[in-house]
Design a protein around this motif. Structure first.
Motif, short mmCIF file in Angstrom:
data_model
loop_
_atom_site.label_atom_id
_atom_site.label_comp_id
_atom_site.label_asym_id
_atom_site.label_seq_id
_atom_site.Cartn_x
_atom_site.Cartn_y
_atom_site.Cartn_z
N MET A 1 -30.17 -55.76 32.69
CA MET A 1 -30.43 -54.85 31.56
C MET A 1 -30.06 -55.48 30.22
SD MET A 1 -27.32 -52.10 31.89
CE MET A 1 -27.72 -51.68 33.55
N LYS A 2 -30.71 -54.97 29.17
CA LYS A 2 -30.48 -55.52 27.82
C LYS A 2 -29.66 -54.57 26.94
CE LYS A 2 -33.33 -59.26 27.75
NZ LYS A 2 -32.91 -59.77 29.04
N THR A 3 -29.57 -53.30 27.33
CA THR A 3 -28.82 -52.35 26.51
C THR A 3 -27.35 -52.79 26.41
OG1 THR A 3 -30.27 -50.55 27.15
CG2 THR A 3 -28.11 -49.91 26.31
N THR A 4 -26.83 -52.76 25.19
CA THR A 4 -25.45 -53.22 24.98
C THR A 4 -24.59 -52.08 24.44
OG1 THR A 4 -26.05 -53.92 22.75
CG2 THR A 4 -26.07 -55.62 24.49
N ALA A 5 -23.30 -52.20 24.68
CA ALA A 5 -22.32 -51.28 24.09
C ALA A 5 -21.19 -52.12 23.48
CB ALA A 5 -21.76 -50.33 25.15
N VAL A 6 -20.95 -51.90 22.20
CA VAL A 6 -19.91 -52.66 21.49
C VAL A 6 -18.90 -51.66 20.94
CG1 VAL A 6 -19.48 -54.21 19.53
CG2 VAL A 6 -21.57 -54.47 20.90
N LYS A 7 -17.61 -51.96 21.11
CA LYS A 7 -16.57 -51.04 20.64
C LYS A 7 -16.39 -51.20 19.13
CE LYS A 7 -13.30 -48.11 21.93
NZ LYS A 7 -11.95 -48.46 22.29
N ARG A 8 -16.42 -50.05 18.44
CA ARG A 8 -16.15 -50.06 17.00
C ARG A 8 -15.23 -48.87 16.72
NH1 ARG A 8 -21.35 -49.90 13.72
NH2 ARG A 8 -21.81 -51.81 14.84
N GLY A 9 -13.95 -49.16 16.44
CA GLY A 9 -12.97 -48.07 16.24
C GLY A 9 -12.84 -47.25 17.51
N ASP A 10 -12.98 -45.94 17.37
CA ASP A 10 -12.84 -45.09 18.55
C ASP A 10 -14.21 -44.72 19.16
OD1 ASP A 10 -13.81 -43.47 16.60
OD2 ASP A 10 -12.26 -41.91 16.78
N ARG A 11 -15.21 -45.55 18.87
CA ARG A 11 -16.57 -45.27 19.38
C ARG A 11 -17.16 -46.51 20.05
NH1 ARG A 11 -18.14 -40.28 17.91
NH2 ARG A 11 -16.41 -39.57 16.74
N TRP A 12 -18.06 -46.26 20.98
CA TRP A 12 -18.91 -47.31 21.52
C TRP A 12 -20.26 -47.17 20.82
CZ3 TRP A 12 -17.40 -51.17 24.69
CH2 TRP A 12 -16.18 -51.01 25.37
N ILE A 13 -20.81 -48.31 20.40
CA ILE A 13 -22.14 -48.28 19.74
C ILE A 13 -23.16 -48.86 20.72
CG2 ILE A 13 -23.47 -49.02 17.72
CD1 ILE A 13 -21.02 -47.21 17.06
N LEU A 14 -24.08 -48.00 21.14
CA LEU A 14 -25.09 -48.41 22.13
C LEU A 14 -26.41 -48.75 21.43
CD1 LEU A 14 -23.02 -47.20 24.11
CD2 LEU A 14 -24.92 -46.18 25.38
N ASN A 15 -27.00 -49.87 21.88
CA ASN A 15 -28.33 -50.26 21.39
C ASN A 15 -29.19 -50.68 22.58
OD1 ASN A 15 -28.61 -50.23 18.35
ND2 ASN A 15 -26.64 -51.29 18.59
N GLY A 16 -30.42 -50.17 22.63
CA GLY A 16 -31.32 -50.54 23.72
C GLY A 16 -32.14 -49.34 24.14
N SER A 17 -32.77 -49.45 25.31
CA SER A 17 -33.56 -48.30 25.78
C SER A 17 -33.61 -48.27 27.30
CB SER A 17 -34.98 -48.37 25.21
OG SER A 17 -35.65 -49.48 25.76
#
Ligand SMILES: Cc1cc2nc3c(=O)[nH]c(=O)nc-3n(C[C@H](O)[C@H](O)[C@H](O)COP(=O)(O)OP(=O)(O)OC[C@H]3O[C@@H](n4cnc5c(N)ncnc54)[C@H](O)[C@@H]3O)c2cc1C
Length: 389
Positions: free
Chosen positions: A139-155
């Protein structure tokens, strides 16, 4: 060895059968032709306690065992309920609810399971992507931690309940260097910023179960919505839920086989050609006999997986054998059913036509037949190597 099903399970199965026959099945033909989700069905299923069937009672569930859950789903399809309804049920209860129940924190269980069990929210499961299906870990969808959130990009692609769901289990790469040990699971709500569902995909069958793409564009997921262990969500969800999926979500196919067999027997006894019911012809009788053999063998393969789960034993090999056998045999069962109905089998009004369109998904979804064979070889080799060494 005991092949008897406990009496209370039989009573439960019968109650689901009668409920489904009287409330849900009469709506199947119209909903399928319109290609729309059955909201009345959903409410009725919630009232019957089916949407949270295996969850513990404290979270609004009915605490049904794997075998009881299989029996209920088999009964629903046996009553003539369309496969789209049982597929949406499976994505909601088994693919979304079961991972939260088995891997979720207490807070996650309290937040999501009662809403799923009551039907207030609809759930789904996002693993497949436009470029990765069988090789899901690519899979290509990524999750990166930023502060108290995960930032998801992909589909995510082909997601059952995508257009109507409020909450999804979504997988994303959290460590690019670690392969399937670098993929985490998240509970993503529709209302989270950056989440959107694509337009509904038009399908060959399962037309009452809406399917769409899910898109994550800088989607913000609170850190407390990580499900299961960081980086190991893919493996943990697979370990905990695949056998549920390959028993309870396949059980409706067994019920569908029995429904078709009953329809075919009734039709063959009634339809006359050459001055006698077509049921008198050996060619028709042999098709009916083959359908019965497929039904019985399929049923016991599914029950064995559920029984092994109830014993707390691994059923990875048995689950793949059951999934492969049942879904492949169903293709032959629907083919024979349409053949027995002749020209009428090709017409919408007869449920065999719908079953024919619905059957093909079985050998594709939840791991294709080719993938099941790969698992069977892998698991079988492990066991033979162990027993021979
Ligand atoms: C109606 C519908 C609902 C779905 N619902 C969901 C859902 O809710 N959530 C979700 O995550 N996914 C869902 N899916 C996706 C489904 O699980 C995938 O379609 C399935 O896993 C196959 O992946 P693919 O379509 O990418 O096919 P591919 O993986 O591209 O496979 C194409 C063909 O190549 C074969 N193949 C692939 N690899 C090998 C190999 N190593 N050896 C031999 N043959 C191979 C396959 O068996 C298949 O025949 C749904 C799909 C449909 C159609």
């Amino acid at each position: 060895m005991d092949f008897a099903i406990p009496e209370e399970y039989i009573q439960f199965r019968d109650s689901v059968y009668h409920f489904s026959r009287d409330r849900l099945a009469p709506r199947a033909e119209a909903l399928d032709l319109e290609g729309t989700f059955g909201w009345d069905n959903w409410r009725d299923m919630a009232d019957m306690g089916l949407l949270g069937l295996p969850f513990p009672e404290e979270y609004g569930g009915s605490q049904a065992s794997p075998l009881a859950t299989c029996l209920a789903m088999e009964a629903m399809a046996h009553a003539g309920v369309d496969s789209g309804t049982t597929l949406s049920w499976g994505a909601h209860t088994i693919l979304c609810g079961v991972p939260i129940w088995l891997l979720g924190s207490e807070d996650q269980k309290k937040r999501y399971l009662p809403k799923l069990a009551s039907g207030e929210w609809i759930g789904g499961f996002g693993l497949t992507e436009p470029g990765s299906g069988s090789d899901a870990a690519a899979m290509k969808t990524t999750a990166v931690k930023r502060g108290d959130r995960w930032i998801l990009n992909g589909s995510k692609m082909f997601i059952t309940n995508g257009p109507i769901g409020q909450v999804f289990i979504v997988f994303a790469v959290t460590d690019k260097t670690a392969g399937n040990k670098g993929i985490s699971a998240f509970i993503v709500e529709k209302s989270f910023p950056g989440f959107s569902a694509g337009k509904e995909l038009k399908k060959m069958g399962h037309r009452t179960s809406p399917t769409s793409e899910l898109v994550f564009d800088q989607c913000e997921v609170p850190e407390e919505n990580l499900l299961g262990p960081l980086h190991l969500g893919f493996l943990a969800v697979g370990k905990e839920t695949l056998e549920w999926e390959r028993s309870c979500m396949i059980a409706p196919i067994v019920g569908g086989m029995e429904f078709l067999l009953e329809q075919c027997i009734a039709y063959a006894k009634n339809r006359r050609q050459f001055g006698q019911p077509i049921a008198q012809f050996q060619a028709i009788q042999q098709k009916l006999a083959n359908m019965k053999v497929a039904l019985e063998a399929s049923r016991w393969l599914i029950y064995r997986v559920a029984w092994l789960k109830e014993q707390g034993r691994s059923a990875m090999l048995e689950a793949s054998i059951a999934k492969l056998f049942v879904t492949e045999r169903m293709l032959k069962v629907v083919d024979d059913a349409v053949q027995i109905f002749g020209g009428y089998g090709y017409i919408h009004e007869y449920p065999v036509e719908r079953a024919y369109r619905d059957a093909k998904l079985g050998t594709i979804g939840a791991g294709t037949s080719e993938v099941q064979k790969m698992i069977i070889i892998r698991e079988m080799m492990k066991r033979y190597v162990r027993s021979l060494s």
